[in-house]
Design a protein around this motif. Structure first.
Motif, short mmCIF file in Angstrom:
data_model
loop_
_atom_site.label_atom_id
_atom_site.label_comp_id
_atom_site.label_asym_id
_atom_site.label_seq_id
_atom_site.Cartn_x
_atom_site.Cartn_y
_atom_site.Cartn_z
N GLN A 25 4.88 -20.38 42.23
CA GLN A 25 4.04 -19.61 41.31
C GLN A 25 3.97 -20.32 39.97
OE1 GLN A 25 5.15 -15.50 40.98
NE2 GLN A 25 3.27 -14.96 39.87
N ALA A 26 2.76 -20.29 39.38
CA ALA A 26 2.58 -20.92 38.07
C ALA A 26 3.29 -20.11 37.02
CB ALA A 26 1.09 -21.04 37.74
N GLY A 28 3.07 -19.70 32.99
CA GLY A 28 2.44 -20.02 31.71
C GLY A 28 3.44 -19.75 30.61
N GLY A 29 3.14 -18.77 29.77
CA GLY A 29 4.07 -18.41 28.70
C GLY A 29 5.19 -17.50 29.17
N GLY A 30 5.06 -16.99 30.38
CA GLY A 30 6.11 -16.14 30.92
C GLY A 30 6.18 -14.74 30.34
N GLN A 31 5.21 -14.37 29.53
CA GLN A 31 5.29 -13.08 28.84
C GLN A 31 5.04 -11.90 29.77
OE1 GLN A 31 6.39 -12.84 25.45
NE2 GLN A 31 6.98 -14.76 26.40
N THR A 32 4.36 -12.16 30.85
CA THR A 32 4.18 -11.14 31.88
C THR A 32 5.12 -11.43 33.05
OG1 THR A 32 1.89 -10.81 31.26
CG2 THR A 32 2.52 -10.11 33.48
N LEU A 33 5.18 -12.69 33.44
CA LEU A 33 5.91 -13.04 34.65
C LEU A 33 7.43 -12.86 34.51
CD1 LEU A 33 5.86 -14.07 37.52
CD2 LEU A 33 5.60 -16.41 36.66
N HIS A 74 -1.68 -18.17 22.49
CA HIS A 74 -2.50 -17.26 21.68
C HIS A 74 -2.41 -17.66 20.20
CE1 HIS A 74 -2.28 -15.24 25.42
NE2 HIS A 74 -1.31 -14.37 25.16
N THR A 103 -0.18 -17.56 27.06
CA THR A 103 -1.27 -18.53 27.15
C THR A 103 -2.56 -17.88 27.65
OG1 THR A 103 -0.82 -19.13 29.45
CG2 THR A 103 0.41 -20.34 27.74
N CYS A 116 -6.88 -8.37 26.52
CA CYS A 116 -7.95 -8.65 25.56
C CYS A 116 -8.84 -9.82 25.99
CB CYS A 116 -7.35 -8.94 24.20
SG CYS A 116 -6.36 -7.56 23.57
N ILE A 155 -5.67 -22.42 36.43
CA ILE A 155 -6.68 -22.44 35.36
C ILE A 155 -6.30 -23.57 34.41
CG2 ILE A 155 -7.67 -21.20 33.40
CD1 ILE A 155 -7.10 -18.59 34.87
N LYS A 170 -10.54 -3.34 19.11
CA LYS A 170 -9.49 -2.91 20.04
C LYS A 170 -8.92 -1.60 19.53
CE LYS A 170 -4.90 -4.74 21.39
NZ LYS A 170 -4.05 -5.93 21.15
N ARG A 177 0.38 -1.28 22.92
CA ARG A 177 -0.57 -1.90 22.00
C ARG A 177 -1.49 -2.91 22.69
NH1 ARG A 177 2.05 -1.80 15.93
NH2 ARG A 177 2.46 0.41 15.95
N PHE A 178 -1.57 -2.82 23.99
CA PHE A 178 -2.71 -3.42 24.69
C PHE A 178 -3.92 -2.56 24.33
CE2 PHE A 178 -1.44 -6.40 28.26
CZ PHE A 178 -0.11 -6.54 27.90
C1 LIG Z 1 5.04 -7.15 24.14
C2 LIG Z 1 3.78 -7.69 24.74
C3 LIG Z 1 2.57 -7.31 24.20
C4 LIG Z 1 1.40 -7.81 24.73
N1 LIG Z 1 0.23 -7.42 24.15
C5 LIG Z 1 -0.94 -7.88 24.68
C6 LIG Z 1 -2.21 -7.49 24.14
O1 LIG Z 1 -2.27 -6.75 23.17
N2 LIG Z 1 -3.32 -7.98 24.71
C7 LIG Z 1 -3.28 -8.84 25.76
O2 LIG Z 1 -4.31 -9.24 26.21
N3 LIG Z 1 -2.11 -9.20 26.29
C8 LIG Z 1 -0.95 -8.76 25.78
N4 LIG Z 1 0.24 -9.17 26.33
C9 LIG Z 1 0.21 -10.07 27.48
C10 LIG Z 1 0.27 -11.52 26.99
O3 LIG Z 1 -0.97 -11.88 26.47
C11 LIG Z 1 0.67 -12.47 28.10
O4 LIG Z 1 0.97 -13.64 27.47
C12 LIG Z 1 -0.35 -12.75 29.17
O5 LIG Z 1 -0.80 -11.59 29.79
C13 LIG Z 1 0.22 -13.65 30.23
O6 LIG Z 1 0.23 -14.94 29.76
P1 LIG Z 1 1.44 -15.91 29.99
O7 LIG Z 1 1.00 -17.25 29.57
O8 LIG Z 1 2.63 -15.36 29.34
O9 LIG Z 1 1.54 -15.89 31.59
P2 LIG Z 1 2.78 -15.75 32.55
O10 LIG Z 1 3.53 -14.50 32.25
O11 LIG Z 1 3.54 -16.99 32.58
O12 LIG Z 1 2.02 -15.59 33.92
C14 LIG Z 1 1.23 -14.46 34.22
C15 LIG Z 1 0.55 -14.67 35.58
O13 LIG Z 1 -0.40 -15.69 35.49
C16 LIG Z 1 -0.09 -16.79 36.35
N5 LIG Z 1 -0.45 -17.99 35.57
C17 LIG Z 1 0.04 -18.36 34.38
N6 LIG Z 1 -0.63 -19.42 33.91
C18 LIG Z 1 -1.56 -19.74 34.83
C19 LIG Z 1 -2.57 -20.71 34.92
N7 LIG Z 1 -2.78 -21.59 33.94
N8 LIG Z 1 -3.33 -20.75 36.03
C20 LIG Z 1 -3.15 -19.85 37.02
N9 LIG Z 1 -2.23 -18.89 36.99
C21 LIG Z 1 -1.44 -18.82 35.90
C22 LIG Z 1 1.36 -16.63 36.67
O14 LIG Z 1 1.67 -17.19 37.91
C23 LIG Z 1 1.51 -15.14 36.66
O15 LIG Z 1 1.07 -14.59 37.86
C24 LIG Z 1 1.43 -8.70 25.81
C25 LIG Z 1 2.65 -9.07 26.37
C26 LIG Z 1 3.82 -8.58 25.84
C27 LIG Z 1 5.12 -9.01 26.43
#
Ligand SMILES: Cc1cc2nc3c(=O)[nH]c(=O)nc-3n(C[C@H](O)[C@H](O)[C@H](O)COP(=O)(O)OP(=O)(O)OC[C@H]3O[C@@H](n4cnc5c(N)ncnc54)[C@H](O)[C@@H]3O)c2cc1C
Lengths: 260, 787
Positions: A25-26, A28-33, A74, A103, A116, A155, A170, A177-178
């Protein structure tokens, strides 16, 4: 968390190869994963970190198109001035820690129905660039947490045509706060596009009636006669479908006024 | 001139140095030699029969040392309720057993039915997933009305979901009914006091350890109340002799009530430590905190206020259903009754009060005291219905309150709800509030808001609460199963520095700073040489812990009494040293002098003499300088206040913004005004959180929908305005030596009705006939009310 391996490729080709492994699994920033892994809700065998892929970092303007690498944070987008409405959107995602790690590729791949970036991509008619193809935003978003991405597809970049005027409004869900409802309005020479996030059971969508009305008269009053159908809008702790439908119109009007 | 030391000085909190530099030591920071880890298996359904639990696969997993189930604790005691409530018909409340681990049935999501002990947390988690459990799901009991009318029971053995049906004051029931029947005007309001999740920053954690050579147990745990925890484990749950059990609550990262109580996890780690002869640690994750910490509030109330034609209050009648959740937590029966019903006369001369509270078992997390505990529920009901009455009668809400206030010449005042208020001045508080809140400038601010398309509302509130809990003789009559005194030991060391051992536990209240200010003032010495010791039952004489804003009023009074004993003995020693009668010795600025002479010795010299008793009258005076005092108060203390709030409402979205918040409180004498201000600010943030943001929601299956910060809204800095806090109008408490009342909960008590009153005022100003919105007053709820 369960145990997993981590791989850190330096190029898109290496990343794509690493993604070929079973249950890879990819990352990215790990903020969701990462929170998902911590709760043991996912068990990938291998995480392929995209942080080190130089080709996927940063952003650049080519004529009227802004190209953003898929691993761009971001915070980087927020600090850029070429597409102000997009930078403003990025500056209100989460908190500084989220913005410094999260990311654009991760956000669009995840396609959270309250995120967003999907609104910006859809309203801008952006192109999602992957390691294998280019996908138009209209084809890319396929419902809550659902996209056109194939297994293992990455991506690598997103291309945004820069509009004449744009704004994102928003209305936050108070806890996360999404977006409880977020509306991105973008005005191009050939018409206005309006994309709504947070509201629908089917994820981000275009409000075509508003687009038509605004394309002839780009002012909030153009929306006066329109209503938003609450059918298929989300009802949850934070608001019922009718409330969300109402907010779609209010936020669209405010976005138009702010876009000027 | 503000003082810079001693009583009244805004001394900077000494404990903050370690908290702000990350050098505090919390339970999870402690690692004992050969420590093992516990992880609990918790029910994912709200209600179910445990058909079978097969732990064999889990036991065979790597690193697993033991697996416990409810069966292992079938023969030990249950965790009891600390207060016996009798129903109106004289029947005692229903007290189903609260076991260490669920046995037979699971009763709420998160109810633990097994625990794995392993070498690492990871291994324990893996093994929990390997436990094979067969739980037959039963219909969940979530709604209180359904719980009372149905034949599906949380605890089958009691055959009802009603814990008790309590009346207060039962003898006034008929008179109150008649007063309401015959009144010129009756205002009625139905409201919900929303359930809250405490959300202490530090999750609960415990380490059990056992020393086989001596049979001694030690429990490190996140407790506001280590002695009570020891007492409950010893006397009721595990039967470990009190002198073989030490409970240590080190730094604790917030409690707000939720860490007063003893929880099953504490008993489990102790029992497991003995079986394995190794320490066992458990640390909750945030989800466990949401699901299993005792929640707060959760009342559904109908309140009626009867008034005469001049606006004089004639009676309050309240009908409340209080959710106690799946099990009785330690204070859960006291909170909706004696901490709530006895406050239902408010600050008013109303002659009649009648309160009926039905406590209801449901398949939800246990509910217990949470910052304010019963008094916020009372204040909210009273102050919301008064506001509604003012609107119905076309009276100014401040004037209506003033008309009914107890006046300064009426103290001591016997309230219609059975308490005796000793001191107060509610008009003075209201005067000060009107000044600080700039009530006169409101009209101009409203006009400005309206120019921007916003509605502005003004809300006011007057509250009284009972703190310093409590006189043991009184609470004993009312059903308390414990005494509510506190204790302190003042130990003067040979070199003149002091250790003060206190029963109150500090977990954010600043005791380590405030208590030395008191002792330093009395002895005339530098507070820097005084150290506070708390949170360890092996070091402290005894204590009943920290809650109910009681630490200074009760434990602080014990500190005063012990220090007085020190002074008395020191005077004897000084008299001997100065060859004078102890009665001629005076103490000032740390020096003992013979009145009318220039002969003197310092406090330090006396301390040294006490420990090196050469040329010492051993036949008259013992060596050493250490004294202990227990203090049991004569009455509750009665802090009171007048609060004001201004909100702006966006009529298009329903979003409420708190623009101004004023809190004028009477805390009696103030030892450290900076700490008091901080306590009020924190309380205001929690109260605004309850009023606007915090929504604990279970679905009909008993699943907690708001089980993470993605859905449970904690107040954040940008949700709050700058607060105006004033405590200049103190009327000293008449019955404790410091004249103090307690300030820890006031902000959370006074603010929710103030905020909601302001929202209603804003909507009314916009021509909307909205008379009530339940908390949390979310944008969606405001918008819906406006439609
Ligand atoms: C406290 C908090 C508040 C937040 N508030 C908001 C908000 O207000 N608005 C908003 O939009 N989001 C919000 N987010 C979400 C944030 O923007 C995340 O960063 C985003 O949703 C996931 O990006 P990531 O790079 O962290 O991905 P990851 O967590 O690393 O990955 C998320 C998913 O995407 C996949 N992935 C990652 N990168 C790629 C790539 N390049 N190609 C294909 N697949 C990929 C992963 O495999 C995984 O399934 C918030 C998150 C947190 C923790």
């Amino acid at each position: 968390m369960y145990n997993f391996d981590v791989e850190k490729p330096g190029t898109i080709a290496e990343a794509a190869a690493a993604m070929g492994a079973d249950e890879a699994q990819a990352l990215g920033g790990g903020q969701t994963l990462i929170p998902t892994l911590k709760q043991r809700l996912a068990s990938p065998s291998k995480l392929v970190s995209l942080k080190g892929v130089a080709e996927m970092q940063g952003m650049g303007k080519d004529g009227n198109t802004l190209r953003i690498g898929g691993a761009t944070t971001h915070a980087t987008v927020a600090a850029d001035g070429s597409y102000p409405a997009l930078s403003a959107l990025a500056s209100h995602i989460g908190d500084p820690a989220v913005r410094n790690r999260g990311t654009i590729g991760g956000s669009l791949a995840n396609n959270d129905p309250a995120a967003c970036y999907p609104a910006a991509a859809l309203a801008s008619g952006a192109t999602i660039v992957t390691n294998t193809r280019q996908i138009s935003a209209d084809d890319y978003f396929q419902g809550m947490f659902d996209t056109a991405l194939e297994e293992g597809e990455i991506i690598t970049a997103v291309s945004f045509p820069i509009p004449q005027a744009a704004n994102y409004q928003k209305f936050v869900q108070p806890a996360s706060r999404f977006a409880l409802v977020g509306v991105f309005v973008a005005k191009y020479a050939d018409g206005v596009r309006v994309a709504v996030t947070g509201a629908s059971n089917e994820g981000v969508f275009r409000w075509t009636e508003a687009e038509a009305a605004l394309s002839t008269n780009f002012s909030a009053s153009a929306l006066d006669g329109l209503t938003v159908d609450p059918d298929n809008m989300i009802t949850d702790l934070h608001g019922a479908a009718a409330y969300r439908a109402h907010l779609v119109k209010v936020m669209t009007g405010r976005a138009v006024t702010a876009a000027g | 001139m503000p003082k810079d030391t001693g009583i009244g000085a805004a001394t900077v909190r000494r404990e903050d140095v370690r908290f702000l530099t990350g050098t505090g030591e919390y339970t999870d920071d402690i690692t004992l030699a050969k420590q093992t880890y516990a992880v609990f298996a918790r029910s994912t359904v709200a209600h179910g029969t445990i058909k079978s639990i097969d732990t064999s696969a889990a036991e065979a997993m790597p690193g697993v040392l033991a697996v416990f189930t409810g069966e292992d604790f079938a023969d030990v005691g249950g965790n009891p309720a600390g207060w016996l409530i009798n129903s109106r018909d004289g029947e005692p409340m229903k007290e189903p057993k609260r076991p260490v681990l669920a046995h037979g049935k699971v009763r709420h999501v998160g109810d633990a039915y097994a625990a794995v002990i392993a070498e690492t947390v990871q291994q324990a988690r893996d093994a929990v997933e390997a436990i094979e459990v067969d739980i037959e799901e039963l219909d969940a009991i979530v709604d209180m009305n359904a719980a009372l009318s149905g034949s599906n029971f949380v605890h089958d053995e009691i055959g009802t979901n009603q814990c008790f049906d309590w009346g207060w004051i039962e003898d006034n029931r008929e008179a109150t009914d008649n007063a309401i029947k015959n009144a010129h005007h009756v205002t009625t309001l139905e409201l919900v006091n929303n359930r809250l999740v405490p959300n202490a920053m530090e999750p609960r954690a415990s380490i059990g350890s056992y020393k086989a050579s001596t049979g001694e147990y030690t429990l490190h745990t996140t407790s506001q109340n280590p002695h009570l925890t020891r007492l409950l484990i010893s006397a009721f749950v595990l039967g470990i002799p009190e002198n073989m059990l030490t409970v240590i609550a080190p730094d604790v990262g917030g409690g707000f009530g939720s860490k007063i109580y003893h929880y099953g996890e504490e008993a489990l780690v102790l029992a497991a430590a003995k079986r394995l002869n190794r320490p066992v640690k458990w640390t909750a994750d945030r989800t466990e905190s949401f699901l299993t910490d005792a929640h707060g509030r959760d009342h559904v109330t109908k309140i009626e206020l009867a008034l005469d034609k001049d606006g004089k209050f004639l009676a309050f009648r309240t009908d409340t259903k209080a959710n106690v959740g799946a099990y009785l937590s330690n204070f859960s029966t006291a909170t909706p009754t004696f901490l709530h019903g006895t406050l239902m006369a408010g600050n008013y001369t109303v002659p009649l009060v009648y309160v009926n509270v039905k406590a209801v078992f449901t398949n939800t997390a246990p509910v217990d005291a949470y910052r304010g505990a019963g008094r916020p529920e009372a204040t909210y009901s009273i102050e919301r219905v008064i506001d509604k009455a003012a609107r119905e009668l076309g009276m100014d809400p401040i004037e209506l309150r003033r008309k009914n206030f107890v006046k300064p010449n009426q103290y001591p005042f016997a309230s219609a709800a059975g308490l005796e208020y000793d001191a107060g001045n509610y008009d003075a508080l209201m005067d000060k509030m009107e000044e600080v809140a700039d009530v006169a400038g409101f009209a101009a601010r409203r006009a400005e808001s309206e120019k921007n398309g916003k509605l502005r509302g003004f809300g006011v509130n007057a509250y009284i609460e009972a703190c310093g809990i409590a006189p043991s003789n009184l609470v004993g009559v009312l059903g308390s199963r414990v005494g509510l005194y506190d204790a302190a030991t003042v130990r003067v060391n040979a070199t003149g520095n002091l250790s003060v051992m206190v029963g109150a536990h500090s977990h954010g209240q600043g005791h380590e700073t405030a208590f030395p200010q008191v002792v330093a003032e009395m002895l005339g010495i530098d507070p820097a040489v005084i150290d506070i010791v708390h949170g360890d039952t092996s070091k402290i004489p005894f204590g009943m812990g920290t809650y109910g804003s009681r630490s200074l009023a009760v434990c602080g009074s014990a500190v005063v009494r012990a220090t007085e004993k020190i002074i008395n003995k020191a005077k004897k020693i000084a008299g001997h040293m100065l060859e004078a009668s102890e009665h001629d010795i005076t103490l000032a600025d740390g020096v003992f002098s013979v009145a009318g002479t220039d002969k003197s010795v310092t406090f330090g010299e006396v301390a040294l003499k006490a420990y090196i008793p050469h040329e010492y009258p051993l036949e008259d005076i013992e060596p050493g300088l250490e004294e202990t005092a227990f203090y049991d108060p004569a009455n509750f203390t009665y802090p009171s206040g007048a609060y004001a709030c201004e909100v702006e409402v966006d009529p298009e979205t329903g979003k409420v913004t708190v623009d101004r918040m004023t809190a004028v409180d009477d805390f009696g004498n103030v030892i450290n005004p900076m700490i008091v201000t901080g306590q009020v600010q924190g309380g205001l943030a929690q109260g605004i959180g309850q009023a606007l943001l915090e929504n604990t929601s279970y679905d009909e299956n008993g699943q907690l929908l708001s089980a993470s910060y993605m859905d449970y809204t904690m107040p954040r800095a940008d949700d709050l305005p700058m607060f105006a806090v004033d405590h200049s109008q103190g009327t000293p408490c008449t019955h404790n030596p410091l004249g103090v009342k307690g300030c820890g909960e006031a902000g959370a008590i006074g603010s929710p009705p103030t905020v909601v009153n302001a929202v209603i005022d804003a909507l009314q100003s916009g021509g909307k006939n909205v008379t009530h919105i339940d908390m949390p007053v979310s944008p969606a709820r405001v918008w819906e009310a406006m439609q």
